[in-house]
Design a protein around this motif. Structure first.
Motif, PDB file in Angstrom:
ATOM      1  N   ILE A   1    -105.110  24.899  -0.466  1.00  0.00           N
ATOM      2  CA  ILE A   1    -104.395  24.388  -1.641  1.00  0.00           C
ATOM      3  C   ILE A   1    -102.934  24.206  -1.254  1.00  0.00           C
ATOM      4  O   ILE A   1    -102.352  25.058  -0.581  1.00  0.00           O
ATOM      5  CB  ILE A   1    -104.503  25.399  -2.824  1.00  0.00           C
ATOM      6  CG1 ILE A   1    -105.953  25.535  -3.297  1.00  0.00           C
ATOM      7  CG2 ILE A   1    -103.588  25.039  -3.980  1.00  0.00           C
ATOM      8  CD1 ILE A   1    -106.521  24.334  -4.039  1.00  0.00           C
ATOM      9  N   ARG A   2    -102.357  23.083  -1.668  1.00  0.00           N
ATOM     10  CA  ARG A   2    -100.929  22.861  -1.400  1.00  0.00           C
ATOM     11  C   ARG A   2    -100.191  22.659  -2.719  1.00  0.00           C
ATOM     12  O   ARG A   2    -100.538  21.784  -3.510  1.00  0.00           O
ATOM     13  CB  ARG A   2    -100.747  21.628  -0.502  1.00  0.00           C
ATOM     14  CG  ARG A   2     -99.292  21.400  -0.119  1.00  0.00           C
ATOM     15  CD  ARG A   2     -99.189  20.456   1.065  1.00  0.00           C
ATOM     16  NE  ARG A   2     -99.569  19.086   0.742  1.00  0.00           N
ATOM     17  CZ  ARG A   2     -98.791  18.226   0.096  1.00  0.00           C
ATOM     18  NH1 ARG A   2     -97.589  18.587  -0.322  1.00  0.00           N
ATOM     19  NH2 ARG A   2     -99.214  16.997  -0.141  1.00  0.00           N
ATOM     20  N   LEU A   3     -99.234  23.532  -2.961  1.00  0.00           N
ATOM     21  CA  LEU A   3     -98.422  23.396  -4.164  1.00  0.00           C
ATOM     22  C   LEU A   3     -97.023  22.999  -3.704  1.00  0.00           C
ATOM     23  O   LEU A   3     -96.270  23.834  -3.185  1.00  0.00           O
ATOM     24  CB  LEU A   3     -98.371  24.706  -4.958  1.00  0.00           C
ATOM     25  CG  LEU A   3     -99.750  25.289  -5.339  1.00  0.00           C
ATOM     26  CD1 LEU A   3     -99.629  26.606  -6.051  1.00  0.00           C
ATOM     27  CD2 LEU A   3    -100.542  24.296  -6.208  1.00  0.00           C
ATOM     28  N   GLY A   4     -96.699  21.725  -3.795  1.00  0.00           N
ATOM     29  CA  GLY A   4     -95.431  21.238  -3.252  1.00  0.00           C
ATOM     30  C   GLY A   4     -95.402  21.509  -1.767  1.00  0.00           C
ATOM     31  O   GLY A   4     -96.287  21.085  -1.034  1.00  0.00           O
ATOM     32  N   ALA A   5     -94.385  22.277  -1.319  1.00  0.00           N
ATOM     33  CA  ALA A   5     -94.253  22.552   0.117  1.00  0.00           C
ATOM     34  C   ALA A   5     -95.007  23.797   0.542  1.00  0.00           C
ATOM     35  O   ALA A   5     -95.016  24.152   1.711  1.00  0.00           O
ATOM     36  CB  ALA A   5     -92.773  22.716   0.443  1.00  0.00           C
TER      37      ALA A   5
END
Ligand code: HEM
Length: 514
Positions: free
Chosen positions: A78-82
């Motif tokens: 999962i990528r939340l922003g950076a």
């Protein structure tokens, strides 16, 4: 002779050749296998530029991860922003992390807030796995939070429990509803404060109360600053100014605890036989020239902060959920009341020493922690590249084990979403059993306190505090919702797992003969 020699040589050469060939094939096939596996990465939902998967995340993080895992599997990136992490959502993958590759996943990652933390590098809760963490863990398990040490503080917990019951009784006398959420927070804070520094922190206007407020503010600010991880390198700009606020609050906390420590040092060592609190034991270790590792003043202050942060709101939240579930499930409430009446009677309140004879009370709290774990996402970091569930996990990857999803997995639990304490009774067909190891997280489907060497060192203390508190409130009072409806059991947002709304109920005193 020559013929013999050349035959031997031929045999030897063929043997070496065959051996080399065999070794080469083995190496080649393992290389091929590992390079196939090494290229396989955890699944990931489709991401948007810049924000990654932020648009897929709802109000409650573990719930969002749970529903994403249904589509993308038990190991997903999962990528939340950076900020990137890998989320684990099944018992079998959790076993790989917590058991099969335990050492590789025994560290925790650093968050954006670390930069503003005065005690960076001294935090036990967030420490990398290494000498410092090992030393502090040993100190916890042999002294600070060891079971014999906890027993020495049982009178403190008993007094605080009586105060909790008295404040509810006061609401009854005045005909007022009572805010159980804030009462539980005072109850757990006072216990931890007295065990840590021999002083209460509510009902007094002293330094302990000030420390409680500072710790609360630190926790809130650290949470807000850590959201800055999403900004990547831009986080240094501290747009919100919360980083600076955190520095200021930490400074105040530091000065106050330093003052308390100096006063304690001026009093000299406690005599043999006198009760020592956590601060006394830390100071003893600090002064000990033979200690395996020299701890600093920052290490001590940071440890006290950790105990406040990790040990108060967690137990208070679990007690709220337990009361909420019991009020909404009158059958379970009455069954618990009957058990207490039979075992304890009605002339005194439940004590910690009664708990071994109260299996239903124990089952109620275990079931509460299954449905409402106070730490629903357990955070670890991968030390070296490895394979999990056949996928490559790179070193330094943040791993979140979603114990909320695992403990509600319908493949593992019958009627997983229902509050059924009976499943934890020895007679239950679910065979979870009453074995102590449950709390060490060794069956990998019940993980409220994490697992392995990095598991929660405060589990016994938390269970003592919760059993006595919840048991007494069920024994002595009937409970009604303020609006006559059911308790709203929606979960609050954020990393911790409090209720969305504070638990405010009307108590009715059943008997005040105590
Ligand atoms: C219901 C109450 C509590 C729950 C559900 C809870 C849960 C947890 C969990 C899930 C972890 C992470 C474990 C892992 O990584 O495997 C943890 C760590 C920790 N807990 Fe608790 N906890 C509770 C109460 C307490 C109390 C009362 C204390 C101490 C007074 C405490 C002190 C700590 C500390 C120091 C750590 C960090 C351990 C480390 O990183 O090595 N907790 N807790």
């Amino acid at each position: 002779m020559d013929l013999q020699l050349s035959t031997n040589l031929l045999l030897l050469t063929s043997f070496v050749f065959a051996f080399t060939l065999n070794a080469f094939f083995k190496w080649f096939s393992s290389k091929k296998q590992s390079s196939t596996a090494a290229t396989k990465l955890p699944q990931s939902p489709s991401a948007l530029p810049l924000i990654g998967h932020l648009h897929l995340i709802g109000k409650v993080l573990p719930v969002s991860f749970q529903s994403l895992a249904r589509k993308h599997g038990p190991l997903m990136e999962i990528r939340l922003g950076a900020s990137k992490c890998v989320v684990v959502s099944s018992s079998s993958v959790a076993r790989e992390i917590f058991k099969d590759q335990e050492l590789n996943f025994s560290s925790r990652p650093e968050f954006a807030s670390a930069e503003y933390f005065k005690y960076r590098g001294s935090r036990f809760v967030l420490a990398q796995y290494g000498d410092y963490w090992r030393f502090m863990k040993k100190l916890c398990m042999t002294k600070l939070l060891a079971v014999p040490q906890l027993e020495k503080f049982s009178d403190i917990r008993e007094e605080e429990k009586l105060k909790l019951v008295e404040s509810v009784a006061k609401c009854c006398r005045e005909g007022l509803p009572c805010d159980l959420s804030s009462m539980f927070v005072s109850y757990t804070n006072n216990i931890i404060c007295r065990m840590a520094m021999s002083t209460r922190c509510s009902g007094t206007d002293n330094e302990a109360e000030e420390i409680r407020k500072l710790v609360k503010t630190c926790l809130e600010l650290a949470g807000k600053v850590s959201v800055g991880d999403v900004l990547g390198p831009l986080k240094v700009l501290d747009f919100s100014g919360n980083g600076k606020k955190l520095v200021a609050v930490m400074e105040k906390y530091d000065q106050l605890v330093e003052k308390i420590m100096k006063e304690r040092e001026a009093m000299g060592m406690k005599k043999e036989g006198m009760r020592k609190d956590i601060l006394d034991m830390l100071l003893e270790t600090y002064r000990d020239p033979t200690a395996e590792l020299k701890i600093t003043r920052n290490d001590m202050k940071s440890f006290l902060l950790d105990v406040f942060m990790a040990g108060t709101d967690t137990s208070a939240a679990a007690m709220q959920w337990a009361m909420g579930e019991l009020i909404n499930n009158p059958q379970a409430f009455n069954k618990l009341r009957e058990e207490i009446e039979t075992v304890v009677g009605s002339k005194r309140l439940v004590k910690e020493s009664d708990v071994p004879n109260l299996p239903y009370l124990r089952a109620v709290l275990r079931e509460t922690l299954r449905l409402h774990p106070s730490a629903p996402l357990i955070i670890r970091e991968c030390a070296a590249d490895c394979q999990v569930n056949g996928c490559l996990i790179k070193s330094k990857t943040r791993v979140l084990v979603n114990v909320y999803a695992i403990m509600r997995d319908p493949e593992l639990w019958k009627e997983a979403e229902q509050f059924i304490p009976e499943r934890f009774l020895e007679s239950s067909g679910e065979k979870i059993g009453e074995h102590q190891m449950e709390f060490k997280g060794q069956n990998f489907r019940y993980l409220p306190f994490g697992s392995g060497r990095r598991g929660c060192p405060g589990a016994s203390l938390a269970m003592n505090v919760m059993h006595a508190g919840v048991g007494s409130l069920v024994q002595r009072f009937d409970w009604k919702c303020v609006d006559g409806q059911k308790v709203d059991l929606s979960q609050g947002s954020g990393f911790a797992a409090e209720m969305a709304r504070p638990l405010v109920c009307t108590p009715v005193d059943c008997f005040n003969t105590f």
